[in-house]
Design a protein around this motif. Structure first.
Motif, short mmCIF file in Angstrom:
data_model
loop_
_atom_site.label_atom_id
_atom_site.label_comp_id
_atom_site.label_asym_id
_atom_site.label_seq_id
_atom_site.Cartn_x
_atom_site.Cartn_y
_atom_site.Cartn_z
N UNK A 31 172.52 57.76 -60.98
CA UNK A 31 173.19 58.17 -59.75
C UNK A 31 172.30 58.04 -58.52
N UNK A 32 171.26 57.20 -58.59
CA UNK A 32 170.30 57.12 -57.50
C UNK A 32 170.95 56.75 -56.16
N UNK A 33 172.04 56.02 -56.20
CA UNK A 33 172.68 55.59 -54.95
C UNK A 33 173.14 56.79 -54.11
N UNK A 34 173.49 57.89 -54.78
CA UNK A 34 173.95 59.07 -54.03
C UNK A 34 172.83 59.67 -53.18
N UNK A 35 171.58 59.46 -53.59
CA UNK A 35 170.45 59.99 -52.83
C UNK A 35 170.21 59.21 -51.54
N UNK A 36 170.64 57.95 -51.53
CA UNK A 36 170.29 57.06 -50.42
C UNK A 36 171.42 56.82 -49.44
N UNK A 37 172.53 57.53 -49.61
CA UNK A 37 173.67 57.32 -48.73
C UNK A 37 173.29 57.61 -47.27
#
Length: 233
Positions: A31-37
């Motif tokens: 779910x790393x993409x949620x950290x970079x939104x």
């Protein structure tokens, strides 16, 4: 300008910023993409197993970021032990040398997750259970398959879960201790460092204090941020 340090490892992803206080978030690696939104790539310094897979301006190895991150808390670390989900890295800062154990789950966070799952526990419960142990039992194997067979045998013999958890921590720490060179200032980082049972076992084996910084699971992300800031100067 680098404003964020991001560490995407084999099991968890962490993001750190200093605004000016330290803030961080942790999630599963998938779910790393949620950290970079909403964060531009040119503000990110990355590290970890998937450091080149995520948007970033600057990337660095975990060996480098561990040193930068630890130095936020201890000026002159001699040896840094980073216990990750799939490997363990021991860095001798004095000699610019490191050892990596990535051939077997023994001595990695995955081993403790395997054991916790068998007992129907959360990994975060292991430390509390360790403190309730009356004594430890010799665990000869730290390979997940053989260790489980041995644990089951000890359960049949009437040993308590508390004693077995403490014994597993002891066996785990013995495996890690074999990788650690003699040093006065040894620092333990990574998510597994939150398990006080591991730290206690290592201290008993090495007969010395082991330094563990606050929030040891985010040290590499913090180190990535500091490394990125330095490279931009």
């Amino acid at each position: 300008m680098i404003r964020y340090g991001v560490d995407v490892g084999s099991t968890t992803a962490k993001i750190v910023s200093l605004t000016p206080e330290l803030t961080y978030r942790v999630t599963e690696s998938r779910n790393w993409e949620t950290l970079l939104e909403g964060i531009p790539a040119n503000e990110i310094a990355s590290t970890g197993y998937f450091r080149h897979k995520i948007p970033h301006k600057i990337a660095a190895t975990e060996i480098t970021t561990a040193i930068y991150g630890v130095k936020e808390y201890l000026n002159d670390p001699e040896v840094i032990v980073d216990i990750g989900g799939q490997d363990t890295k021991v860095t001798d800062v004095r000699r610019n040398n490191f050892i990596v154990n990535d051939k077997c789950s023994a001595g990695t966070g995955a081993f403790l997750e395997f054991i916790a799952h068998y007992f129907g526990l959360k990994v975060t419960d292991l430390s509390k259970i360790h403190h309730k142990a009356a004594h430890t039992i010799n665990i000869n194997h730290t390979c997940s398959v053989f260790a489980l067979s041995e644990v089951v045998s000890h359960l049949v013999d009437g040993h308590t879960i508390e004693d077995l958890i403490a014994s597993i921590h002891q066996a785990f720490a013995e495996r890690i201790a074999q990788m650690i060179p003699e040093a006065e200032k040894i620092v333990l980082i990574g998510g597994t460092a939150q398990n006080r049972g591991i730290t206690i076992s290592l201290e008993e084996i090495l007969k010395q204090e082991i330094h563990t910084p606050p929030n040891p699971q985010i040290i590499n992300a913090l180190g990535a941020l500091r490394y990125g800031e330095e490279k931009e100067e």
